[in-house]
Design a protein around this motif. Structure first.
Motif, PDB file in Angstrom:
ATOM      1  N   PHE A   1       0.813  -1.213   0.000  1.00  0.00           N
ATOM      2  CA  PHE A   1       0.000   0.000   0.000  1.00  0.00           C
ATOM      3  C   PHE A   1       0.850   1.268   0.000  1.00  0.00           C
ATOM      4  O   PHE A   1       0.562   2.213  -0.736  1.00  0.00           O
ATOM      5  N   TYR A   2       1.894   1.311   0.808  1.00  0.00           N
ATOM      6  CA  TYR A   2       2.644   2.550   0.989  1.00  0.00           C
ATOM      7  C   TYR A   2       3.832   2.717   0.043  1.00  0.00           C
ATOM      8  O   TYR A   2       4.169   3.831  -0.343  1.00  0.00           O
ATOM      9  N   ASN A   3       4.473   1.615  -0.350  1.00  0.00           N
ATOM     10  CA  ASN A   3       5.665   1.726  -1.188  1.00  0.00           C
ATOM     11  C   ASN A   3       5.424   1.391  -2.656  1.00  0.00           C
ATOM     12  O   ASN A   3       6.041   1.975  -3.538  1.00  0.00           O
ATOM     13  N   GLN A   4       4.511   0.450  -2.924  1.00  0.00           N
ATOM     14  CA  GLN A   4       4.255   0.069  -4.316  1.00  0.00           C
ATOM     15  C   GLN A   4       3.160   0.934  -4.939  1.00  0.00           C
ATOM     16  O   GLN A   4       3.268   1.343  -6.081  1.00  0.00           O
ATOM     17  N   ILE A   5       2.095   1.183  -4.189  1.00  0.00           N
ATOM     18  CA  ILE A   5       1.021   2.038  -4.710  1.00  0.00           C
ATOM     19  C   ILE A   5       1.453   3.498  -4.696  1.00  0.00           C
ATOM     20  O   ILE A   5       1.193   4.260  -5.631  1.00  0.00           O
ATOM     21  N   ARG A   6       2.126   3.908  -3.619  1.00  0.00           N
ATOM     22  CA  ARG A   6       2.681   5.264  -3.518  1.00  0.00           C
ATOM     23  C   ARG A   6       1.674   6.352  -3.861  1.00  0.00           C
ATOM     24  O   ARG A   6       1.875   7.158  -4.754  1.00  0.00           O
ATOM     25  N   SER A   7       0.602   6.365  -3.175  1.00  0.00           N
ATOM     26  CA  SER A   7      -0.420   7.394  -3.399  1.00  0.00           C
ATOM     27  C   SER A   7      -1.100   7.666  -2.072  1.00  0.00           C
ATOM     28  O   SER A   7      -0.706   7.128  -1.030  1.00  0.00           O
ATOM     29  N   ASP A   8      -2.126   8.522  -2.104  1.00  0.00           N
ATOM     30  CA  ASP A   8      -2.823   8.871  -0.871  1.00  0.00           C
ATOM     31  C   ASP A   8      -3.635   7.690  -0.375  1.00  0.00           C
ATOM     32  O   ASP A   8      -4.744   7.434  -0.853  1.00  0.00           O
ATOM     33  N   VAL A   9      -3.085   6.957   0.594  1.00  0.00           N
ATOM     34  CA  VAL A   9      -3.754   5.793   1.173  1.00  0.00           C
ATOM     35  C   VAL A   9      -3.606   5.844   2.686  1.00  0.00           C
ATOM     36  O   VAL A   9      -2.522   6.109   3.209  1.00  0.00           O
ATOM     37  N   PHE A  10      -4.720   5.597   3.376  1.00  0.00           N
ATOM     38  CA  PHE A  10      -4.680   5.433   4.831  1.00  0.00           C
ATOM     39  C   PHE A  10      -5.029   3.983   5.128  1.00  0.00           C
ATOM     40  O   PHE A  10      -6.105   3.502   4.770  1.00  0.00           O
ATOM     41  N   LEU A  11      -4.102   3.255   5.760  1.00  0.00           N
ATOM     42  CA  LEU A  11      -4.278   1.834   6.071  1.00  0.00           C
ATOM     43  C   LEU A  11      -4.220   1.646   7.577  1.00  0.00           C
ATOM     44  O   LEU A  11      -3.323   2.182   8.245  1.00  0.00           O
ATOM     45  N   MET A  12      -5.156   0.873   8.113  1.00  0.00           N
ATOM     46  CA  MET A  12      -5.172   0.640   9.558  1.00  0.00           C
ATOM     47  C   MET A  12      -5.543  -0.807   9.860  1.00  0.00           C
ATOM     48  O   MET A  12      -6.463  -1.366   9.272  1.00  0.00           O
ATOM     49  N   LYS A  13      -4.805  -1.411  10.791  1.00  0.00           N
ATOM     50  CA  LYS A  13      -5.093  -2.763  11.254  1.00  0.00           C
ATOM     51  C   LYS A  13      -5.985  -2.640  12.487  1.00  0.00           C
ATOM     52  O   LYS A  13      -5.597  -2.023  13.483  1.00  0.00           O
ATOM     53  N   TYR A  14      -7.182  -3.236  12.432  1.00  0.00           N
ATOM     54  CA  TYR A  14      -8.098  -3.098  13.567  1.00  0.00           C
ATOM     55  C   TYR A  14      -8.343  -4.418  14.306  1.00  0.00           C
ATOM     56  O   TYR A  14      -8.928  -4.432  15.375  1.00  0.00           O
ATOM     57  N   GLU A  15      -7.913  -5.519  13.709  1.00  0.00           N
ATOM     58  CA  GLU A  15      -7.867  -6.804  14.396  1.00  0.00           C
ATOM     59  C   GLU A  15      -6.617  -7.519  13.921  1.00  0.00           C
ATOM     60  O   GLU A  15      -5.968  -7.100  12.962  1.00  0.00           O
ATOM     61  N   ARG A  16      -6.273  -8.636  14.555  1.00  0.00           N
ATOM     62  CA  ARG A  16      -5.010  -9.283  14.213  1.00  0.00           C
ATOM     63  C   ARG A  16      -4.956  -9.760  12.768  1.00  0.00           C
ATOM     64  O   ARG A  16      -3.874  -9.867  12.180  1.00  0.00           O
ATOM     65  N   ASP A  17      -6.113 -10.045  12.168  1.00  0.00           N
ATOM     66  CA  ASP A  17      -6.132 -10.520  10.777  1.00  0.00           C
ATOM     67  C   ASP A  17      -6.995  -9.656   9.876  1.00  0.00           C
ATOM     68  O   ASP A  17      -7.381 -10.070   8.791  1.00  0.00           O
ATOM     69  N   LYS A  18      -7.298  -8.439  10.314  1.00  0.00           N
ATOM     70  CA  LYS A  18      -8.199  -7.572   9.538  1.00  0.00           C
ATOM     71  C   LYS A  18      -7.652  -6.155   9.442  1.00  0.00           C
ATOM     72  O   LYS A  18      -7.099  -5.614  10.398  1.00  0.00           O
ATOM     73  N   TYR A  19      -7.859  -5.545   8.248  1.00  0.00           N
ATOM     74  CA  TYR A  19      -7.430  -4.177   7.974  1.00  0.00           C
ATOM     75  C   TYR A  19      -8.567  -3.432   7.268  1.00  0.00           C
ATOM     76  O   TYR A  19      -9.444  -4.049   6.676  1.00  0.00           O
ATOM     77  N   PHE A  20      -8.490  -2.101   7.347  1.00  0.00           N
ATOM     78  CA  PHE A  20      -9.325  -1.308   6.437  1.00  0.00           C
ATOM     79  C   PHE A  20      -8.459  -0.190   5.888  1.00  0.00           C
ATOM     80  O   PHE A  20      -7.457   0.210   6.487  1.00  0.00           O
ATOM     81  N   PHE A  21      -8.819   0.305   4.718  1.00  0.00           N
ATOM     82  CA  PHE A  21      -8.060   1.395   4.111  1.00  0.00           C
ATOM     83  C   PHE A  21      -8.996   2.360   3.401  1.00  0.00           C
ATOM     84  O   PHE A  21     -10.097   1.999   2.986  1.00  0.00           O
ATOM     85  N   ILE A  22      -8.547   3.604   3.301  1.00  0.00           N
ATOM     86  CA  ILE A  22      -9.283   4.659   2.594  1.00  0.00           C
ATOM     87  C   ILE A  22      -8.312   5.324   1.630  1.00  0.00           C
ATOM     88  O   ILE A  22      -7.170   5.623   1.985  1.00  0.00           O
ATOM     89  N   CYS A  23      -8.751   5.522   0.411  1.00  0.00           N
ATOM     90  CA  CYS A  23      -7.902   6.185  -0.580  1.00  0.00           C
ATOM     91  C   CYS A  23      -8.782   6.867  -1.619  1.00  0.00           C
ATOM     92  O   CYS A  23     -10.007   6.778  -1.560  1.00  0.00           O
ATOM     93  N   ASN A  24      -8.146   7.537  -2.577  1.00  0.00           N
ATOM     94  CA  ASN A  24      -8.907   8.108  -3.692  1.00  0.00           C
ATOM     95  C   ASN A  24      -8.837   7.166  -4.890  1.00  0.00           C
ATOM     96  O   ASN A  24      -8.170   6.137  -4.853  1.00  0.00           O
ATOM     97  N   LYS A  25      -9.511   7.543  -5.950  1.00  0.00           N
ATOM     98  CA  LYS A  25      -9.595   6.641  -7.098  1.00  0.00           C
ATOM     99  C   LYS A  25      -8.272   6.536  -7.845  1.00  0.00           C
ATOM    100  O   LYS A  25      -8.011   5.531  -8.516  1.00  0.00           O
ATOM    101  N   GLU A  26      -7.426   7.553  -7.717  1.00  0.00           N
ATOM    102  CA  GLU A  26      -6.108   7.492  -8.359  1.00  0.00           C
ATOM    103  C   GLU A  26      -5.305   6.326  -7.794  1.00  0.00           C
ATOM    104  O   GLU A  26      -4.668   5.574  -8.534  1.00  0.00           O
ATOM    105  N   ALA A  27      -5.359   6.165  -6.468  1.00  0.00           N
ATOM    106  CA  ALA A  27      -4.669   5.045  -5.825  1.00  0.00           C
ATOM    107  C   ALA A  27      -5.305   3.725  -6.241  1.00  0.00           C
ATOM    108  O   ALA A  27      -4.606   2.728  -6.473  1.00  0.00           O
ATOM    109  N   PHE A  28      -6.631   3.723  -6.350  1.00  0.00           N
ATOM    110  CA  PHE A  28      -7.327   2.509  -6.774  1.00  0.00           C
ATOM    111  C   PHE A  28      -6.912   2.094  -8.180  1.00  0.00           C
ATOM    112  O   PHE A  28      -6.694   0.913  -8.462  1.00  0.00           O
TER     113      PHE A  28
END
Length: 667
Positions: free
Chosen positions: A225-252
């Motif tokens: 997410f942070y080094n390969q996509i290199r765009s506006d992305v917010f990534l958060m781990k909220y459980e040991r095996d679960k994440y959520f992220f928010i970004c714009n369509k450019e990152a998508f």
């Protein structure tokens, strides 16, 4: 007229060069022989005068032609064309370009187009004329965008002669398109990402490796997410095996360009773990609401997990898009969900007065096995139950007769008309072996019932039955008969011999005699059925094919084509096959050929073209057939194309296979 002359002036560059070369050559002759040199000079002068007069005549004729064109339009229209602030192009009805204004000339960067054809220079404009369109939106030329208005004008050539011209008005919308794209890439993209088999991966590894495995998986996810996509992305781990992220369509778009290759990168984690880790992700895209994007992402993740995981599912504008899903499903070790499901289904049945069971089109042995198992559960609870069949597969004929010979089941099989008359407000409908609305044998039944339970073992499609109270879908299971038999074993229900054999037959058919897609729980269920006197030998006797079917299989296999060196394709051009069971058997048979990783059989029965796909696991036939409206499993899938010729169906299938190969080549 000045404008016209500037557009229609004759190009003398070639004749001028020739004239200069002739003079140089003549000077050389004069140097050696004055008499001959003067004669040549006289000829050169005469030719130059003739050429000049000829060019003037051509230019005059061309100007007169354009003058005729504009004179045939009223004065106001003529003035509008000459001084119009937007680019204008005029062509003959056949596409020959005959005039354009200064604005258009600037647009095409002074490219000379008089006498050329739209078909060669502007194919999109030419197509618009042929199709009778009066507007083309966002027509792109040399990086600029235009809305093009197309008008057909009738002009008079003489008293009784008329002809038609095409007028194209170009409205520059480049700034608007750029602004629209900038706005679009700022759309809210919300995603949920989960590790599918977190517990199983850790349990398969030595204790000393577990923390390293967790760390490596997390490192690969954050790096992607942070080094390969290199765009506006917010990534958060909220459980040991679960994440959520928010970004714009450019990152998508960057994720999409990489075809979500994080799926493959996670599978490369190998720190003494015996089970390969996989991830699933659901993405929702909205223009105006992060809350709605989050809800769409949750829906997409549920879809990804119900399809077996190891994939990205995008939910946008009410449609699903799938990426990945190439890994074979692993059998779930926990039986908690199955036990909870058995109890929940039992409670719903208790509170229903009548129960009806339906399946997919051409009711097969797996459908029948599940229907008989559920009927047994309902009968044990003292409920009135019916199996509703419209069309069925010939392989179940013998089993149906055995079923009807039992007094308890004599009146259990009914048709749709009778079922709809008998149903009440508290009636329950079971749908088995499919969750796809377009595959259900009687779609009308879905609309008539308030309480619906779906039991299936296929990956969830985009057109699944959303109104179901329960959708018990386990893609790891070998068959829906296995799932139902497992529910019966939890309840400790004693089966009659023929009931157990029909359930076992459903499992045997879908596992090809316990050789494909089987797990520990498949054999546990088989043990339960064997304890209830199911005899595999008796089932094999029922499933034996006749001589005619055996010969038909051989005829179909004789049409074998090998494509891409490892895919077998059989197309029934002669349309001799009238049995979809034969189609599946031929597809199975083709996998026995050395070097074949997947097989497809295409046959036409009545107005439908049926396609059966099989794989040894190296090629995902489900993903291929899903591209043409089908579905199923990684190793077993099918599709039905309506109102298509067999040649058209073959072309559609080949295109889907080519797309699949290209997609996997780029990963």
């Amino acid at each position: 007229m000045k404008d016209k002359k500037s557009h229609l002036r004759f190009d003398f560059s070639v004749s001028q060069a020739g004239f200069i070369l002739s003079l140089l050559f003549d000077f050389i002759i004069l140097y050696f022989d004055i008499k001959i040199g003067l004669i040549c000079l006289s000829l050169i002068v005469l030719l130059a005068i003739y050429n000049l007069r000829l060019n003037r005549k051509k230019n005059k004729q061309l100007l007169e032609y354009i003058e005729t064109l504009t004179l045939n339009i009223d004065t106001a229209s003529k003035d509008t064309l000459l001084k119009f602030p937007f680019p204008i192009l005029i062509s003959e009805y056949n596409g020959d370009i005959i005039w354009y204004n200064h604005k258009f000339l600037n647009t095409v960067k002074n490219k000379k187009l008089i006498g050329k054809n739209l078909k060669d220079e502007f194919p999109e404009l030419y197509s618009a004329v042929l199709e009778g369109k009066n507007k083309i939106e966002k027509f792109e030329y040399e990086g600029a965008f235009f809305d093009v208005l197309v008008t057909v004008v009738e002009v008079e050539e003489g008293k009784n002669e008329k002809r038609f011209l095409n007028l194209f008005y170009f409205v520059d919308v480049t700034d608007f398109v750029i602004l629209q794209k900038k706005y679009e890439i700022q759309n809210v993209v919300f995603g949920y990402l989960t590790i599918d088999n977190y517990e199983d991966v850790l349990n398969s590894a030595p204790e000393v490796s577990k923390s390293s495995i967790v760390s490596e998986i997390e490192k690969r996810i954050t790096d992607w997410f942070y080094n390969q996509i290199r765009s506006d992305v917010f990534l958060m781990k909220y459980e040991r095996d679960k994440y959520f992220f928010i970004c714009n369509k450019e990152a998508f778009y960057k994720m999409q360009e990489r075809r979500f290759n994080i799926l493959e990168q996670i599978k490369e984690v190998n720190l003494y773990n015996k089970i390969i880790p996989t991830i699933s992700c659901g993405i929702g895209i909205r223009q105006d609401s992060i809350f709605q994007a989050q809800k769409d992402a949750k829906t997409a993740l549920d879809m990804a997990l119900s399809r077996g995981g190891d994939q990205f599912v995008i939910f946008h504008d009410g449609k699903f898009e799938f990426f990945g899903g190439k890994t074979k499903e692993h059998e779930k070790r926990s039986k908690v969900r199955s036990r909870v499901m058995a109890q929940t289904i039992k409670e719903i049945v208790k509170h229903s007065d009548k129960i009806f069971i339906i399946g997919h089109q051409y009711f097969d042995l797996d459908c029948l096995g599940a229907a008989v198992g559920l009927s047994k559960l309902c009968l044990n609870l003292g409920k009135e139950v019916y199996i509703v069949i419209n069309s069925y597969n010939p392989t179940i004929k013998n089993f149906l007769q055995v079923l009807l010979d039992d007094p308890q089941y004599q009146n259990i099989i009914i048709d749709q008309q009778k079922a709809l008359k008998m149903k009440t407000k508290t009636s329950l409908l079971f749908v088995v072996d499919t969750q796809r609305t377009s595959y259900i044998d009687m779609p009308q039944m879905i609309l008539e019932f308030e309480k619906i339970i779906v039991i299936d073992h296929h990956r969830r499609p985009a057109d699944w039955i959303e109104q179901a109270l329960i959708c018990y879908s386990e893609t790891y299971a070998s068959s829906v008969s296995e799932l139902v038999a497992e529910l019966l074993s939890y309840e400790g229900i004693k089966l009659k011999k023929f009931e157990a054999e029909i359930l076992l037959a459903g499992i045997m058919i879908d596992t090809r005699g316990f050789t494909k897609n089987v797990g520990v729980r498949t054999f546990e269920v088989a043990t339960y059925l064997r304890e209830n006197d199911a005899m595999p030998e008796a089932i094999k006797e029922y499933l034996k094919e006749d001589l005619e079917s055996y010969i038909l299989k051989s005829q179909l296999i004789s049409n074998l084509e090998i494509i891409y060196s490892n895919i077998a394709l059989v197309v029934d051009y002669s349309q001799v096959c009238r049995d979809n069971v034969i189609i599946a058997k031929v597809a199975d048979e083709l996998l026995n050929i050395k070097g074949i990783d997947a097989s497809f059989v295409v046959c036409k029965i009545e107005n439908s073209v049926l396609i059966s796909g099989r794989s040894n696991g190296k090629i995902n036939v489900q993903v291929i057939l899903e591209k043409i409206g089908g579905g199923g499993h990684l190793e077993t899938a099918g599709a039905r194309l309506e109102n298509r010729s067999i040649e058209e169906a073959k072309e559609v299938l080949l295109k889907a296979i080519q797309e699949y190969i290209n997609e996997n080549r780029n990963i």
